[in-house]
Design a protein around this motif. Sequence first.
Motif, PDB file in Angstrom:
ATOM      1  N   MET A 158      -1.052  -1.646  11.367  1.00  0.00           N
ATOM      2  CA  MET A 158      -0.501  -2.497  10.338  1.00  0.00           C
ATOM      3  C   MET A 158       0.817  -1.892   9.849  1.00  0.00           C
ATOM      4  SD  MET A 158      -2.203  -3.652   6.670  1.00  0.00           S
ATOM      5  CE  MET A 158      -3.799  -3.652   7.400  1.00  0.00           C
ATOM      6  N   SER A 159       1.869  -2.686   9.862  1.00  0.00           N
ATOM      7  CA  SER A 159       3.152  -2.182   9.386  1.00  0.00           C
ATOM      8  C   SER A 159       3.199  -2.205   7.865  1.00  0.00           C
ATOM      9  CB  SER A 159       4.297  -3.014   9.958  1.00  0.00           C
ATOM     10  OG  SER A 159       4.246  -4.316   9.440  1.00  0.00           O
ATOM     11  N   LYS A 160       4.062  -1.361   7.326  1.00  0.00           N
ATOM     12  CA  LYS A 160       4.220  -1.301   5.878  1.00  0.00           C
ATOM     13  C   LYS A 160       5.430  -2.134   5.493  1.00  0.00           C
ATOM     14  CE  LYS A 160       4.484   3.157   5.988  1.00  0.00           C
ATOM     15  NZ  LYS A 160       4.748   4.527   5.565  1.00  0.00           N
ATOM     16  N   LYS A 161       5.265  -2.995   4.498  1.00  0.00           N
ATOM     17  CA  LYS A 161       6.378  -3.790   3.995  1.00  0.00           C
ATOM     18  C   LYS A 161       6.261  -3.870   2.484  1.00  0.00           C
ATOM     19  CE  LYS A 161       8.877  -8.119   4.364  1.00  0.00           C
ATOM     20  NZ  LYS A 161       9.005  -9.405   5.048  1.00  0.00           N
ATOM     21  N   LEU A 162       7.391  -3.756   1.836  1.00  0.00           N
ATOM     22  CA  LEU A 162       7.454  -3.832   0.387  1.00  0.00           C
ATOM     23  C   LEU A 162       8.396  -4.965   0.004  1.00  0.00           C
ATOM     24  CD1 LEU A 162       6.760  -2.576  -2.390  1.00  0.00           C
ATOM     25  CD2 LEU A 162       8.708  -1.032  -2.045  1.00  0.00           C
ATOM     26  N   VAL A 163       7.906  -5.887  -0.811  1.00  0.00           N
ATOM     27  CA  VAL A 163       8.717  -6.982  -1.323  1.00  0.00           C
ATOM     28  C   VAL A 163       8.902  -6.723  -2.814  1.00  0.00           C
ATOM     29  CG1 VAL A 163       8.907  -9.466  -1.692  1.00  0.00           C
ATOM     30  CG2 VAL A 163       7.809  -8.600   0.389  1.00  0.00           C
ATOM     31  N   ILE A 164      10.163  -6.650  -3.237  1.00  0.00           N
ATOM     32  CA  ILE A 164      10.480  -6.388  -4.633  1.00  0.00           C
ATOM     33  C   ILE A 164      11.283  -7.556  -5.180  1.00  0.00           C
ATOM     34  CG2 ILE A 164      11.722  -4.888  -6.240  1.00  0.00           C
ATOM     35  CD1 ILE A 164      11.181  -2.579  -4.308  1.00  0.00           C
ATOM     36  N   LYS A 165      10.807  -8.096  -6.283  1.00  0.00           N
ATOM     37  CA  LYS A 165      11.524  -9.170  -6.969  1.00  0.00           C
ATOM     38  C   LYS A 165      12.099  -8.583  -8.244  1.00  0.00           C
ATOM     39  CE  LYS A 165      10.826 -13.964  -8.029  1.00  0.00           C
ATOM     40  NZ  LYS A 165       9.854 -15.023  -8.275  1.00  0.00           N
ATOM     41  N   VAL A 166      13.427  -8.576  -8.332  1.00  0.00           N
ATOM     42  CA  VAL A 166      14.076  -8.032  -9.521  1.00  0.00           C
ATOM     43  C   VAL A 166      14.668  -9.196 -10.315  1.00  0.00           C
ATOM     44  CG1 VAL A 166      16.162  -7.427  -8.208  1.00  0.00           C
ATOM     45  CG2 VAL A 166      15.773  -6.399 -10.424  1.00  0.00           C
ATOM     46  N   THR A 167      14.252  -9.295 -11.568  1.00  0.00           N
ATOM     47  CA  THR A 167      14.695 -10.369 -12.451  1.00  0.00           C
ATOM     48  C   THR A 167      15.743  -9.887 -13.435  1.00  0.00           C
ATOM     49  OG1 THR A 167      12.957  -9.904 -14.063  1.00  0.00           O
ATOM     50  CG2 THR A 167      12.427 -11.484 -12.333  1.00  0.00           C
ATOM     51  N   ALA A 168      15.847  -8.588 -13.599  1.00  0.00           N
ATOM     52  CA  ALA A 168      16.734  -7.998 -14.605  1.00  0.00           C
ATOM     53  C   ALA A 168      18.076  -7.642 -13.997  1.00  0.00           C
ATOM     54  CB  ALA A 168      16.098  -6.747 -15.192  1.00  0.00           C
ATOM     55  N   ASP A 207       0.134  -9.864   5.971  1.00  0.00           N
ATOM     56  CA  ASP A 207      -0.690  -8.659   6.043  1.00  0.00           C
ATOM     57  C   ASP A 207       0.162  -7.406   5.863  1.00  0.00           C
ATOM     58  OD1 ASP A 207      -3.047 -10.000   6.484  1.00  0.00           O
ATOM     59  OD2 ASP A 207      -2.901  -9.885   8.663  1.00  0.00           O
ATOM     60  N   GLY A 208      -0.352  -6.444   5.153  1.00  0.00           N
ATOM     61  CA  GLY A 208       0.311  -5.146   4.973  1.00  0.00           C
ATOM     62  C   GLY A 208       1.434  -5.139   3.961  1.00  0.00           C
ATOM     63  N   VAL A 209       1.551  -6.191   3.161  1.00  0.00           N
ATOM     64  CA  VAL A 209       2.649  -6.280   2.201  1.00  0.00           C
ATOM     65  C   VAL A 209       2.202  -5.861   0.813  1.00  0.00           C
ATOM     66  CG1 VAL A 209       4.233  -7.880   1.044  1.00  0.00           C
ATOM     67  CG2 VAL A 209       3.832  -8.090   3.481  1.00  0.00           C
ATOM     68  N   GLN A 210       3.053  -5.095   0.165  1.00  0.00           N
ATOM     69  CA  GLN A 210       2.896  -4.762  -1.240  1.00  0.00           C
ATOM     70  C   GLN A 210       4.037  -5.433  -1.976  1.00  0.00           C
ATOM     71  OE1 GLN A 210       0.339  -2.850  -2.577  1.00  0.00           O
ATOM     72  NE2 GLN A 210      -0.471  -2.986  -0.509  1.00  0.00           N
ATOM     73  N   ALA A 211       3.768  -6.021  -3.120  1.00  0.00           N
ATOM     74  CA  ALA A 211       4.810  -6.701  -3.886  1.00  0.00           C
ATOM     75  C   ALA A 211       4.928  -6.098  -5.278  1.00  0.00           C
ATOM     76  CB  ALA A 211       4.500  -8.196  -3.985  1.00  0.00           C
ATOM     77  N   LEU A 212       6.168  -5.968  -5.748  1.00  0.00           N
ATOM     78  CA  LEU A 212       6.470  -5.476  -7.091  1.00  0.00           C
ATOM     79  C   LEU A 212       7.431  -6.439  -7.758  1.00  0.00           C
ATOM     80  CD1 LEU A 212       7.269  -1.749  -6.213  1.00  0.00           C
ATOM     81  CD2 LEU A 212       5.168  -2.607  -7.222  1.00  0.00           C
ATOM     82  N   VAL A 213       7.282  -6.610  -9.053  1.00  0.00           N
ATOM     83  CA  VAL A 213       8.211  -7.435  -9.815  1.00  0.00           C
ATOM     84  C   VAL A 213       8.769  -6.589 -10.946  1.00  0.00           C
ATOM     85  CG1 VAL A 213       8.491  -9.498 -11.232  1.00  0.00           C
ATOM     86  CG2 VAL A 213       6.948  -9.557  -9.271  1.00  0.00           C
ATOM     87  N   TYR A 214      10.080  -6.591 -11.066  1.00  0.00           N
ATOM     88  CA  TYR A 214      10.759  -5.862 -12.139  1.00  0.00           C
ATOM     89  C   TYR A 214      11.488  -6.840 -13.013  1.00  0.00           C
ATOM     90  CZ  TYR A 214       9.973  -1.387  -9.854  1.00  0.00           C
ATOM     91  OH  TYR A 214       9.412  -0.264  -9.318  1.00  0.00           O
TER      92      TYR A 214
END
Length: 120
Positions: free
Chosen positions: A1-11, A113-120
């Motif tokens: 499983m590959s690692k992927k990070l999705v980041i949503k920045v609102t600021a 699959d394998g995605v982590q998501a963060l929201v700032y």
Amino acid sequence: MSKKLVIKVTAGADAPERCSQAFTVAAVAVASGVEVSLWLTGESSWFALPGRAVKFELPHAAPLPELLASLLAAGRVTLCTQCAARRGIEPGDTLPGVRIAGAQVFVSEIMADGVQALVY
């Protein structure tokens, strides 16, 4: 499983610490070999335009232009469709490598699959 990070920045300049933190985490992840997708929404949308990142200042933080450059070189940077429209930003206005996409693309990225998501 590959690692992927999705980041949503609102600021953006309205909340500089939150903004800087999002870009820093994204750039560190890219440097660590993680596949990164950074979404510019809300006030961070302005950083999709040439010259906007150089105007951002936050003491003791990495320079935003350098963080953004690393993300454009080794990750993916997306500007929210609605956020762009509300600000009058057209596809030809953005930095090279910035794509404009909407909620459907965001949802497909975070549900993979394998995605982590963060929201700032």
